[in-house]
Structures are given as structure tokens and as C-alpha cells.
Design an enzyme around this catalytic site. Structure first.
Site, PDB file in Angstrom:
ATOM      1  N   PRO A   1      -0.078   9.667   1.962  1.00 25.52           N
ATOM      2  CA  PRO A   1      -0.439   9.748   0.560  1.00 25.52           C
ATOM      3  C   PRO A   1      -0.828   8.429  -0.074  1.00 25.52           C
ATOM      4  O   PRO A   1      -0.080   7.463  -0.036  1.00 25.52           O
ATOM      5  CB  PRO A   1       0.830  10.277  -0.107  1.00 25.52           C
ATOM      6  CG  PRO A   1       1.928  10.074   0.872  1.00 25.52           C
ATOM      7  CD  PRO A   1       1.370   9.515   2.121  1.00 25.52           C
ATOM      8  N   GLU A   2      -1.998   8.437  -0.685  1.00 22.58           N
ATOM      9  CA  GLU A   2      -2.370   7.384  -1.624  1.00 22.58           C
ATOM     10  C   GLU A   2      -2.427   8.054  -2.989  1.00 22.58           C
ATOM     11  O   GLU A   2      -1.991   9.189  -3.137  1.00 22.58           O
ATOM     12  CB  GLU A   2      -3.700   6.746  -1.204  1.00 22.58           C
ATOM     13  CG  GLU A   2      -3.611   6.120   0.197  1.00 22.58           C
ATOM     14  CD  GLU A   2      -4.892   5.451   0.660  1.00 22.58           C
ATOM     15  OE1 GLU A   2      -5.628   4.931  -0.193  1.00 22.58           O
ATOM     16  OE2 GLU A   2      -5.150   5.458   1.871  1.00 22.58           O
TER      17      GLU A   2
ATOM     18  N   LYS B   1       1.768   5.051  -6.298  1.00 22.78           N
ATOM     19  CA  LYS B   1       2.237   6.025  -5.318  1.00 22.78           C
ATOM     20  C   LYS B   1       3.686   6.443  -5.550  1.00 22.78           C
ATOM     21  O   LYS B   1       4.252   7.161  -4.731  1.00 22.78           O
ATOM     22  CB  LYS B   1       2.076   5.438  -3.907  1.00 22.78           C
ATOM     23  CG  LYS B   1       0.644   4.994  -3.590  1.00 22.78           C
ATOM     24  CD  LYS B   1       0.565   4.165  -2.325  1.00 22.78           C
ATOM     25  CE  LYS B   1      -0.757   3.403  -2.256  1.00 22.78           C
ATOM     26  NZ  LYS B   1      -0.767   2.423  -1.156  1.00 22.78           N
TER      27      LYS B   1
ATOM     28  N   ARG C   1       8.005  10.551   9.463  1.00 20.03           N
ATOM     29  CA  ARG C   1       8.268   9.159   9.856  1.00 20.03           C
ATOM     30  C   ARG C   1       9.399   8.487   9.094  1.00 20.03           C
ATOM     31  O   ARG C   1       9.777   7.373   9.418  1.00 20.03           O
ATOM     32  CB  ARG C   1       6.983   8.342   9.723  1.00 20.03           C
ATOM     33  CG  ARG C   1       6.002   8.634  10.820  1.00 20.03           C
ATOM     34  CD  ARG C   1       4.742   7.808  10.671  1.00 20.03           C
ATOM     35  NE  ARG C   1       4.943   6.415  11.006  1.00 20.03           N
ATOM     36  CZ  ARG C   1       4.021   5.481  10.839  1.00 20.03           C
ATOM     37  NH1 ARG C   1       2.852   5.804  10.305  1.00 20.03           N
ATOM     38  NH2 ARG C   1       4.247   4.240  11.162  1.00 20.03           N
TER      39      ARG C   1
ATOM     40  N   ARG D   1      -2.920  -3.199  10.774  1.00 18.49           N
ATOM     41  CA  ARG D   1      -3.540  -1.882  10.797  1.00 18.49           C
ATOM     42  C   ARG D   1      -5.020  -2.065  11.083  1.00 18.49           C
ATOM     43  O   ARG D   1      -5.343  -2.837  11.967  1.00 18.49           O
ATOM     44  CB  ARG D   1      -3.268  -1.140   9.496  1.00 18.49           C
ATOM     45  CG  ARG D   1      -3.189  -2.065   8.302  1.00 18.49           C
ATOM     46  CD  ARG D   1      -3.280  -1.429   6.976  1.00 18.49           C
ATOM     47  NE  ARG D   1      -2.423  -0.316   6.729  1.00 18.49           N
ATOM     48  CZ  ARG D   1      -1.429  -0.323   5.865  1.00 18.49           C
ATOM     49  NH1 ARG D   1      -1.105  -1.456   5.263  1.00 18.49           N
ATOM     50  NH2 ARG D   1      -0.771   0.765   5.580  1.00 18.49           N
TER      51      ARG D   1
END
Length: 315
Positions: free
Chosen positions: A2-3, A61, A137, A303
Site C-alpha cells: 500500500p501507498e 500511509k 510480512r 530496492r
DNA sequence: AAGGCCACCTGCTTGC
DNA sequence: TGCAAGCAGGTGGCCT
């Protein structure tokens, strides 16, 4: 997952489904998911039991649900604070439909009472609901936090008019869809930084809500390289970049909002409809939609960055 | 002291 | 087939 657009979609779902409901039960199935809660599961439970969820607010967020003693009481002084991390989801289900045990990834389960409206006949009452915090996660977390005054005295975020913010969110900047955002001030703050522009976009203390997907998409739209030096970007260039970020997140929000049914508060960023509209994120090897050059993926800050090597050059 | 790196955790995919 | 390495949408804390 989610952003900002995904979290806003969840906020709208919560606003529709759980406001005015009381917390009847709290079940923590994974301690790690409430690691930010001082006092652990016992403290979370005693802070929530019998309280009413009175709003659904968001900044960047972070999501929070202010909790009141009774529906309609004074301004709450604390809130259930939720961050979805990389893989968090919230799911709302009617209690009768939950015949079986929660799935493996349900980390916290709340049972919410009926929406009590004075004068309503019992047969018209909504059924009790289950609110599941699902998180593969476990980077997401949930806690009850104190609400404190905002630094600028303006509303804490989307979904609330109170000038209050959960204490752990106080350092998070306003996001690009916040009507109280001061855009010229943000541009100046970016220009005063000495770093790459993508690092600035991802710094939630500067501007919140943007993550790796929308950073890459906004940079592609604005034709900027991710490592372009912030202190050498003109005001016009930065305006273009931030407008692009606003646009791409607004489009994603509209796309995400369509894939919802009434009792399923979903988070579906990359697997949802909007993933078909991504120009660069995850598109390495595929042609740039603007010039046809294959999109490149490069390591960036543990990333990846995705960009067009022709449209997005450092100069 | 602003800037940048890394740990935190789980599960799926890729490559040898 | 088996196993290890790589990869995933975030962020707080700690190092320089």
C-alpha cells in the site's frame, strides 16, 4: 502493497463500514504485529474494549480510528493507529459468515458491535462485524496512540476536521492530496535538500504517501532521472513532478475504488486494475510508452528504480 | 545534523 | 529435485 491510493481506499471502506461501532472483542494472534503498543496485547485490549470507533482518518500511509467512550461524545483523546506496512490488508466480514478459523495471516481480529442508532428497531440493526488485520510480512502494525495537537493547528488528515494527530504520526508530513498542503513551501524544502530527487520523494517527513511505485511513475511522467540533484531542480520542474505524482495517485485511487464490494475492505495495488496503467514500475525490458526504448531497472536504496534511459536522463 | 544504510519478517520466484 | 539467493509496494533507528 500500500501507498497512498491503496491506503485511502481502505480508509474510505472503513468510513463506510465501521464508524459508530463498539469494540466487543480483541484477539491478538501475533504479538509482533502490535510491537508498537506499550503494554502489549493487554494494554491494546483494555484501551479498545467498549470504546466506539468515531472516524476514519489518514495522513500519508498511516490510518487511525479515533475512539470515543460512547458514540457522539466529546472529541476523542486517543485512536486505533494502523500502518499496513508492505503487505497489510483490512477485511470486514459479517460475523455470521465467519464460520471457520481465521486464515494464517490474520494477525489481529476485532469484533465490532452493531451500529446502534437510537430508535432503530432490533430487526433493522446491522449485524456485528469482524475486522481482520491481515499481514503476510508483518511489517505493518497496530496500536492505540494518544492524539496530540497538529503543529500547524490544521486538520490532522483526510477524514477528520480535528486539529489532532496520533503522537507517532506527528513527524509525518502532509501528503499531496491534503487540502492543507503548502506546495510552495514543500518545493523550497526539497530545493534546500542535497540529495537525489527520488530520495526526497520517498522521505515521509518531507512529503508523505509516495512509495516506490508512485515515485517511479511520477519521475517518468515528469521526465526526471531518479538521482537528479534536488538543489539544482527549478521550481517549475518540481511543480511538474509533484503535479505528476498527484495525478498518478488520483488516477490509481479512482481505479482502486471501483474494485470494491460492500463488505470487503481491500488493498490491491499492483494486482488490481491500476497495474495495467503502470508505465515503468515492474516494466523493465518492455518498451517505454513514450519513446519505445526498453525500460531499465537499477538497484536503488536496497530496492529498485525503474525508468526510461532515454526520456529520463541526468543533465 | 542531514543524509543514507540496514534490520525487521515472510513467502514467492529464479537460477545453478 | 534441492537449495540458495534474489526479490517484494515501508520505515524507525542508528551510523557517519
Amino acid at each position: 502493497m500500500p501507498e497512498l491510493p491503496e491506503v485511502e481506499t481502505v480508509r474510505e471502506g472503513l468510513e463506510r463500514l465501521v464508524l459508530g461501532r463498539a469494540v466487543l472483542d480483541v484477539s491478538v494472534r501475533r504479538e509482533y504485529s502490535i510491537r508498537r503498543q506499550p503494554g502489549g496485547a493487554d494494554a491494546l485490549e483494555s484501551a479498545l474494549l467498549g470504546r466506539t470507533l468515531s472516524a476514519a482518518a489518514r495522513r500519508g500511509k498511516f490510518l487511525w480510528l479515533p475512539i470515543a467512550d460512547e458514540a457522539g461524545q466529546d472529541t476523542p483523546d486517543s485512536a486505533l493507529l494502523i500502518h499496513l506496512g508492505m503487505s497489510g490488508q483490512l477485511r470486514v466480514t459479517e460475523i455470521d459468515e465467519v464460520a471457520r478459523e481465521p486464515g494464517d495471516h490474520v494477525r489481529v481480529r476485532l469484533t465490532l458491535g452493531v451500529a446502534a442508532v437510537v430508535g432503530e428497531r432490533p430487526e433493522d440493526l446491522d449485524p456485528a462485524l469482524i475486522l481482520d488485520f491481515v499481514d503476510q510480512r508483518t511489517f505493518g502494525h497496530l496500536s492505540v496512540a494518544r492524539l496530540i495537537p497538529t503543529a500547524d493547528g490544521l486538520a490532522g488528515g483526510r477524514g477528520t476536521t480535528d486539529p489532532l494527530i496520533p503522537e507517532p504520526v506527528a513527524h509525518i508530513a502532509r501528503d499531496l492530496l491534503d487540502p492543507d498542503l503548502d506546495l510552495p513551501a514543500l518545493i523550497q524544502r526539497i530545493q534546500r535538500r542535497r540529495t537525489g530527487v527520488k530520495r526526497a520523494l520517498l522521505d515521509q517527513r518531507l512529503v508523505s504517501g509516495i512509495g516506490n511505485i508512485y515515485a517511479d511513475e511520477a519521475l517518468w511522467r515528469a521526465e526526471l532521472h531518479y538521482a537528479a540533484a534536488t538543489d539544482r531542480l527549478t521550481t517549475a520542474r518540481l511543480e511538474g513532478l509533484l503535479t505528476a505524482a498527484q495525478d498518478v495517485m488520483t488516477e490509481a485511487l479512482h481505479a482502486g475504488g471501483t474494485s470494491f464490494d460492500a463488505l470487503y475492505v481491500n488493498v490491491n495495488g499492483s494486482s488490481g486494475y491500476f497495474s495495467r496503467s503502470l508505465a515503468v514500475y515492474g516494466q523493465h525490458g518492455l518498451p517505454c510508452p513514450r519513446c519505445g526504448t526498453p525500460i531499465v531497472r537499477e538497484p536503488f536504496a536496497n530496492r529498485s528504480s525503474h525508468f526510461c534511459p532515454v526520456c529520463q536522463r541526468i543533465r
